[in-house]
Design a protein around this motif. Structure first.
Motif, mmCIF file in Angstrom:
data_model
loop_
_atom_site.group_PDB
_atom_site.id
_atom_site.type_symbol
_atom_site.label_atom_id
_atom_site.label_comp_id
_atom_site.label_asym_id
_atom_site.label_seq_id
_atom_site.Cartn_x
_atom_site.Cartn_y
_atom_site.Cartn_z
ATOM 1 N N VAL A 321 0.852 -1.192 0.000
ATOM 2 C CA VAL A 321 0.000 0.000 0.000
ATOM 3 C C VAL A 321 0.887 1.241 0.000
ATOM 4 N N HIS A 322 0.358 2.324 -0.527
ATOM 5 C CA HIS A 322 1.109 3.585 -0.499
ATOM 6 C C HIS A 322 1.162 4.134 0.915
ATOM 7 N N SER A 323 0.076 3.992 1.638
ATOM 8 C CA SER A 323 -0.009 4.578 2.972
ATOM 9 C C SER A 323 -0.578 3.573 3.970
ATOM 10 N N GLN A 324 0.244 3.185 4.940
ATOM 11 C CA GLN A 324 -0.272 2.390 6.055
ATOM 12 C C GLN A 324 -1.102 3.329 6.936
ATOM 13 N N VAL A 347 -4.440 -6.908 -5.849
ATOM 14 C CA VAL A 347 -4.280 -6.981 -7.302
ATOM 15 C C VAL A 347 -2.844 -7.353 -7.626
ATOM 16 N N ALA A 348 -2.676 -8.320 -8.529
ATOM 17 C CA ALA A 348 -1.353 -8.697 -9.011
ATOM 18 C C ALA A 348 -1.355 -8.631 -10.538
ATOM 19 N N CYS A 349 -0.428 -7.871 -11.109
ATOM 20 C CA CYS A 349 -0.326 -7.730 -12.568
ATOM 21 C C CYS A 349 1.129 -7.910 -12.986
ATOM 22 N N PHE A 354 2.793 -6.304 -6.354
ATOM 23 C CA PHE A 354 1.564 -6.745 -5.704
ATOM 24 C C PHE A 354 1.002 -5.596 -4.865
ATOM 25 N N ALA A 355 -0.322 -5.419 -4.915
ATOM 26 C CA ALA A 355 -0.913 -4.255 -4.236
ATOM 27 C C ALA A 355 -2.226 -4.593 -3.536
#
Length: 453
Positions: A321-324, A347-349, A354-355
């Motif tokens: 994540v960008h922000s915990q 989501v995995a691309c 991985f996000a």
């Protein structure tokens, strides 16, 4: 108009009185403001949250397409906004910003009109360009300010004095003195002034707030944590440690949640600041890596005490994540845990990390070619404010009617500013606690004073 009347003088007088009343009523109806009048919006600030454009390219965060400009263009598509303006300091960035917005908004979503007046010109640099931009707007128009923290007060004050409604990103200002003066001038101009804190519209946070108020009793304890990855030090290098810090930038979220939740239940009375350092210093930046504010809250009904610990950091490792962001809240009758960073969707691309994603904040994926993020709380935060301004302009609501918690108005967010300023002052005084003093109403802070042991 030709009128022929064969009657008594009394009937003639009555006829003309009735005609005059009818014309007067029609004239008043024509002058009455209409709720369907569109808003004109000036965006002050051209950075990550407004445009998603950072360092000549899309921001390396969850906001690559921006939030503010995208929302304003969509509100125009939906006939709520008319004219859109944007103001920065360095006009030489605007060609790149326009190209970026075309690529990330115009080419992605159908029906988006990206027409936008920009200040200063593409060939100039002007830190005071906002004054020229403001002069092209009128009373009742809307200003949305996303600029470095230390500039909020002067820009907001100039907008208010123009008669504009104003929304300022958190923190609304950095000092209690400036906050109280904004309230004063806003009342004189009868304009709506609010702080942009979109977490109030997050359904998880909103439900936690309502449960805490209705079920959990007096306040006991809260621990809140929010962080962003190390590269944010580069994103904010123009002001990090020079004019603001990570506490003003991130702790402000959960401090506002506390003030919103504890309205009428408890008030902050003492703040102590501590910090960690090393990473930013190694980059040549004189700022703290992480800041923790410990705040003593006093329950109003029995003077019992609660404790809240707010920690923010911008040296976290890059992760899913960008922000915990998470918190634990405990009252005398129960507790709540919220992890806002992980909503159960990953989501995995190929070619991408991985996000864990949060479309509740911003839904950038198009539906049938159109932007469909209107239900996201990142969008709703601005739309609700624009709607409120239109209602005030139309006379269907007063500025004061939004002090009910539906918006984070300047009048209802003073305690948060007092906490943040007290925290900064405590850090600068080597951790000495700062007391928050109140006026006769016992609710509005009036002074911050070093604690006497």
């Amino acid at each position: 108009l030709k009128i022929t009347i064969h009657s008594s003088p009394l009937l003639i007088i009555l006829f003309f009185q009735l005609l005059q009343q009818t014309m007067s009523s029609t004239e008043s109806a024509n002058k009455r403001p209409k709720l369907d009048a569109k808003a004109n919006v000036l965006m002050v600030g051209t950075g990550e949250y407004t445009t998603g454009f950072v360092g000549g390219t899309a921001a390396d965060s969850d906001k690559g397409a921006g939030v503010v400009a995208l929302t304003m263009f969509d509100l125009r598509r939906r006939n709520k906004v008319d004219r859109v303006g944007m103001c920065g300091v360095n006009g030489k960035k605007f060609p790149g910003i326009r190209e970026h917005m075309q690529k990330n908004i115009g080419d992605v979503y159908e029906g988006m009109d990206l027409t936008c007046d920009t200040h200063p010109s593409d060939q100039s640099v002007n830190p005071k360009a906002y004054l020229d931009a403001i002069s092209t707007f009128k009373a009742g128009d809307v200003a949305i300010i996303f600029t470095p923290d230390d500039t909020h007060y002067e820009i907001a004050l100039a907008c208010i004095q123009q008669g504009m409604h104003v929304m300022v990103t958190k923190p609304i200002v950095q000092t209690l003195e400036h906050h109280l003066n904004l309230i004063k001038v806003a009342k004189e101009k009868n304009v709506l002034v609010a702080m942009e804190v979109h977490k109030r519209l997050d359904p998880f946070y909103a439900d936690a707030r309502d449960r805490a108020r209705a079920q959990l009793g007096n306040f006991q304890y809260m621990y809140a944590y929010m962080s962003q990855p190390k590269h944010q030090l580069d994103t904010f290098k123009a002001w990090a440690g020079k004019s603001s810090d990570i506490s003003y930038y991130l702790n402000s979220h959960h401090i506002d949640f506390s003030e919103w939740t504890l309205e009428g239940i408890a008030r902050p009375v003492r703040v102590t600041g501590t910090s960690s350092s090393g990473v930013a210093h190694a980059k040549g930046m004189k700022t703290e890596d992480s800041i923790t504010l410990t705040v003593q809250w006093e329950n109003l009904n029995d003077k019992s005490l609660g404790c809240a610990v707010y920690t923010s950091s911008w040296v976290a490792p890059k992760s899913d994540v960008h922000s915990q962001q998470r918190f634990h809240y405990m009252g005398t009758n129960g507790d709540i845990n919220v992890d806002q960073a992980h909503r159960g969707m990953t989501v995995a691309c190929d070619g991408k990390p991985f996000a864990s994603v949060n479309p509740l904040f911003m839904k950038y994926t198009a539906t049938n070619g159109k932007f469909s993020g209107q239900g996201s709380y990142g969008v709703r935060s601005f739309e609700c404010f624009v709607d409120a301004c239109r209602e005030v302009n139309a006379g269907t609501k007063t500025v004061e009617s939004f002090d009910d918690g539906s918006l984070a108005t300047a009048s209802t967010t003073v305690q948060g500013t007092a906490i943040l300023e007290a925290g900064r002052r405590s850090l600068d005084a080597d951790g000495r606690p700062m007391d928050i003093l109140y006026g006769e109403d016992g609710h509005s802070p009036v002074e911050i004073r070093p604690h006497e042991f």
